[in-house]
Design an enzyme around this catalytic site. Structure first.
Site: not given
Length: 997
Positions: A207, A649
């Site tokens: 990532h 989020k």
């Protein structure tokens, strides 16, 4: 409400222990001078740590300070070595600067001394660029060394428990079996069925926030090994040698570049992941199987279990948002993986050949071994009576041939048959199962002829490794965004003259078009038409997957994950692309010879709306013609992936967790009705905001009926090192997943308390209020996007060479940038850097306030408080949620965060947003205290509490420096050392916080 008062409260909550010794100073003498390296003052360690009785006798009588003493001793020792190295490498001036800053930070942290805070800021502002880099490196490396000491202490405490004969610890298979036995769920039939049906797969991913260089990890691995040696009885000479080696490794760390000069390539990420196989997985996973079988045998349970625990990977196959992943990287990934595992097999077979010197003049061998020996190319008269050695030479040559035909000549090191011997061209193994069959022949013969103990050390683990890893090592998942698939399918339809504008069709019309194309044996694609670069690239990945499966077996690539799944057609489009590239065999929807043997299409539900829609989408997918037969060919199994990052989020911490819970239950009901086995794939990250936190509690807190022996979960790039760089820690983490899956599957009632309907109703009310509070801040506050980009190092993180994938899905033009376009991973990473960790708690305080204030009277309010307390005590889902939030709040620091807020030029915006965040922090801390009964953070986990608190004096300077450097950088200072200093602080803070990203 004034933020400064809140900041003081936060600091008092995080007050350090009063003894300076426990902080692990860079130097351990009062005047700030390091002890001379030659001074042999280590008698405490020798008398206290090397005596068995000291470690194992009467553990109940020892205080927590006694138990943690060796940890602080290690931290002091490593801190002293680092101080010596800083002085030696950089000189007294730099050393004194580092030590002065450390002492000032400790004073600021402990005594809430505003004068110390001002002094600290002045000292940091006066640093030259060269001094800045040295100071940052010193505090960063101290964080790394403290992590090593903590890992060592965890291993030490487990060993002490084992030596003392303590009851099995939670998170072990032995503990899980005890729990099952107590509940009456430990029968041979129940457990045999569990292991026969189970599939547990940790999936390694890379990532954008993975900050560790492999060179640093390698040095840390050596330091961990040497530190572990110090727990053993050592002579004075051995201890001196050990210290000199540790000093050398710490020096090597200091002289090694902490940052990458260039952004990671996918190839780099592949190699990074493979390093964990060499250090941990190749040895520890087979050993874990041995431990499981030994634990089962103690209970008179099945002696051998199938290969239910396997490894997965996204590295080389995850194209979502990463244009650098192509058919070529998939090819590179599988070939590098195969090279590593085949090299391992060859080395182990070679060593077996040296060990199994069994002579048939002394003991017999069965006919199958004799046949293997006869087929061997070994003609040496010295081994004519050694059937196992001859058989192993034959196996070795076939393995070498298997490597050669799959990977090419010379890719894997192969030992020669001897000087002057002609090269042997053996018949390669058709697949790994044939290799396993030969190993089973050897094992069976040894067991039949009193040689079972000869198989145990190496042959049995090798056979298990071959069953688990095959010739592919790890199953590579493919992943791409649904909009890319739609674009490719639209192009295929348009160029074939079927539909001019597929993308504009309604969902129903899309499905009609897709199913018609799937049922038609003729391909849409023509070799005479040139397609766009996008279509060629995407179809090329499918074609490469077909080749990989033919070469390395279907387990090498078996899953296709569809990001942003929002409709049923998102799933069917991938089936069509498989048909067009030859991955699907048979005819879709046909009564006979129906479609089969393709990749399993796996929807990834990420946002709050998509999670709410998950069960409906799957229900409609199952109802399509041809899908039932396709799933039957998959073994009546279907996987669904749940995304923790984007849902957080999108809706905040509380709502994300609750909507995941609800989606799982809805899917369980649907799959049960359809008689299809559900396997959930949890896309968990490092931070709590992205599903992180202790794996054991996370699995146990899953809703009832959602595990059932089937689970896959991501091990995200940024925390793989903390979990698996140390083999002993890695083994423990692997075992934890198995133990939790056993308990969650066979003791599901533990997560279904009697008052569950009332709990769920309360949770829904909390979720609604939390989401409203979170979205009001993040998406509805004018200027919040500008605040975020100014008050966090998100821009600087995007510049850092810490991953092959861009940190944002779109270019961050200040005029057009939106939170929606930012990847969830850097979003969480940025909040961690500024010590707010907002993604792991924001909205909870407002939610609890709204829930309690909504009570009609005082008596009803009291009942609601009592209900929340009972939820915490009896509902693992809620208890785990609060426990993770407690850990996040312990790592937050409003005083430090207020420094980052100063980076926001607009005073009014700064004041408005930061004061809202502070107010919510206080509401959340108060709500958590009211529910748990604990005012302080981590009251039930004192070791973690001390660990976090002891890090603060070493994190604080890094944060203060980061703010100062960002300020200069954004003001136009182009000094390369300044930019490097910022990136070093990012690395150091990530190391200090551990579960980042």
């Amino acid at each position: 409400m004034k933020s400064s008062g809140s900041a003081r409260t936060a600091r008092r909550n995080a007050a350090l222990p009063s003894t300076d010794a426990q902080t692990g100073a860079l130097a351990t003498v009062a005047n700030g001078r390091a002890k001379p390296a030659t001074k042999p003052k280590d008698s405490i360690r020798q008398t206290k740590r090397t005596t068995k009785a000291a470690g194992a006798s009467k553990p109940a009588a020892r205080t927590r300070e006694d138990k943690d003493g060796p940890l602080f001793e290690d931290i002091r020792f490593l801190g002293r070595l680092l101080g010596d190295v800083v002085r030696e490498q950089e000189g007294d001036t730099v050393f004194d600067v580092v030590e002065t800053i450390r002492q000032t930070a400790v004073k600021f942290r402990r005594e809430d001394d505003s004068q110390a805070a001002q002094t600290l800021e002045k000292k940091l502002r006066k640093l030259t660029p060269e001094q800045t880099v040295s100071v940052v490196r010193a505090f960063s490396y101290f964080s790394h060394l403290a992590n090593i000491a903590e890992d060592r202490h965890h291993n030490r405490r487990r060993r002490i428990h084992a030596l003392a004969g303590s009851a099995p610890q939670p998170g072990t298979v032995a503990y899980a079996l005890e729990q099952l036995k107590t509940s009456g769920n430990a029968s041979k039939r129940v457990l045999q069925r569990f292991f026969d049906d189970a599939l547990i797969v940790p999936v390694l991913t890379a990532h954008p926030t993975e900050v560790q260089r492999k060179s640093i990890l390698d040095a840390q691995h050596d330091i961990a090994r040497l530190l572990a040696e110090r727990d053993q009885p050592l002579t004075a000479r051995e201890r001196a040698y050990n210290e000199s080696m540790l000093r050398a490794r710490v020096t090597a760390l200091w002289q090694t570049r902490m940052l990458r000069d260039a952004r990671l390539t996918v190839g780099d990420e592949i190699e990074n992941a493979l390093s964990y196989y060499r250090t941990t997985f190749l040895d520890e996973l087979p050993a874990l199987y041995g431990d499981i079988e030994a634990a089962l045998a103690e209970h008179g349970l099945p002696a051998r279990v199938p290969a239910f625990f396997q490894m997965g990977s996204w590295i080389g196959g995850d194209r979502d948002g990463n244009p650098n992943v192509t058919a070529a990287t998939l090819d590179e990934a599988i070939n590098r993986q195969a090279a590593v595992i085949l090299e391992h097999y060859l080395e182990q077979v070679h060593k077996l050949g040296a060990e199994l010197s069994v002579s048939n003049l002394l003991v017999g061998a069965n006919d199958a071994v004799k046949a293997l020996a006869a087929a061997s190319p070994d003609q040496s008269p010295h081994r004519v009576d050694e059937p196992y050695r001859r058989a192993l030479i034959g196996i070795y040559t076939r393995l070498a041939a298997s490597a050669r035909v799959r990977l090419g000549e010379g890719t894997v090191p192969v030992r020669s048959a001897g000087r002057g011997a002609p090269p042997v061209r053996a018949v390669p193994y058709a697949d790994s199962e044939a290799f396993v069959a030969d190993l089973k022949v050897l094992t069976a013969s040894l067991e039949e002829h009193h040689g079972a103990s000869l198989a145990a050390p190496r042959l049995t683990p090798l056979m298990r490794a071959a069953e688990v890893f095959g010739f592919h090592l790890s199953s590579i998942d493919l992943r791409q965004s649904s909009d890319i698939h739609e674009a490719v399918v639209a192009e295929l339809f348009a160029r074939a003259g079927v539909h001019a504008d597929y993308a504009s069709l309604s969902e129903d019309d899309k499905l009609i078009a897709l199913l018609a194309a799937l049922a038609d044996p003729r391909p849409l694609r023509s070799p005479y038409i040139e397609y766009s670069a996008l279509a060629q690239s995407e179809l090329g990945v499918f074609e490469k997957a077909r080749e990989v499966r033919a070469q390395f077996g279907p387990r090498a690539v078996r899953n296709y994950i569809i990001s942003h799944t929002e409709t049923v057609s998102d799933l069917v489009e991938v089936l069509l692309l498989q048909k067009e590239t030859g991955l699907l065999e048979g005819a879709f929807g046909a009564a006979h010879d129906s479609a089969r043997n393709g990749l399993m299409v796996i929807p990834l539900f990420e946002t709050i709306p998509d999670l709410r829609d998950a069960a409906r989408i799957m229900r409609e997918y199952f109802a399509l013609p041809g899908i039932e037969a396709l799933i039957a060919h998959q073994g009546a199994e279907q996987e669904v992936m749940l995304g923790y990052s984007d849902s957080n989020k999108d809706g905040g911490f509380l709502t994300s967790n609750w909507e995941l819970y609800r989606a799982e239950l809805a899917l369980v009901d649907l799959f049960r009705d359809r008689k299809i086995t559900l396997r959930l794939f949890h896309g968990r990250g490092g931070t709590v905001g992205r599903g992180g936190g202790p794996t054991y509690q996370a699995i146990l807190s899953q809703p009832p009926g959602t595990v059932n022996g089937q689970i896959r979960l991501t091990e995200q790039g940024e925390v793989i090192a903390s979990k698996f760089a140390n083999p002993e820690i890695g083994r423990r983490n692997l075992e934890t997943v198995v133990a939790a899956t056993l308990e969650a599957s066979l003791l599901p009632q533990s997560n279904a308390p009697a008052q569950l309907p009332a709990f769920e109703a309360a949770m829904q009310a909390l979720s609604d209020a939390a989401m409203a509070s979170y979205r009001a801040l993040v998406y509805e506050t004018p200027g919040f996007t500008d605040y975020f980009f100014a008050a966090t190092p998100i821009t600087e993180i995007a510049e850092l060479n810490i991953g092959s994938r861009p940190a944002s899905r779109k270019l961050q033009d200040p005029k057009n940038r939106r939170i929606e376009d930012l990847r969830a991973i850097p979003w969480g990473f940025s909040w961690g850097q500024c010590r707010l960790l907002l993604t792991g708690w924001y909205g909870f305080g407002s939610a609890v306030s709204a829930y309690l204030d909504g009570a009609p009277d005082a008596a009803a309010r009291t009942k609601r408080v009592a209900l929340l307390k009972k939820m915490n005590k009896t509902w693992p889902f809620f208890a785990n949620l609060l426990s993770n939030m407690d850990m996040v709040l312990a790592k937050t620091d409003l005083a430090v965060a207020s420094r980052y807020a100063q980076l926001v030029a607009d005073r009014k915006l700064r004041k408005h947003v930061f004061e809202r965040i502070v107010a919510e922090w206080e509401r959340t801390a108060q709500a958590l205290a009211e529910i748990t009964g604990h005012e302080g953070r981590l009251a039930t986990n004192p070791l973690l509490a001390r660990s976090i608190k002891n890090r603060f004096p070493y994190l604080d300077p890094l944060n203060h420096l980061q703010v100062e450097l960002i300020k200069r950088h954004r003001a136009g200072d182009t000094n390369a050392r300044l930019r490097r200093g910022i990136h070093l602080t990012i690395n150091g803070i990530a190391a200090g916080l551990r579960n980042t990203g």
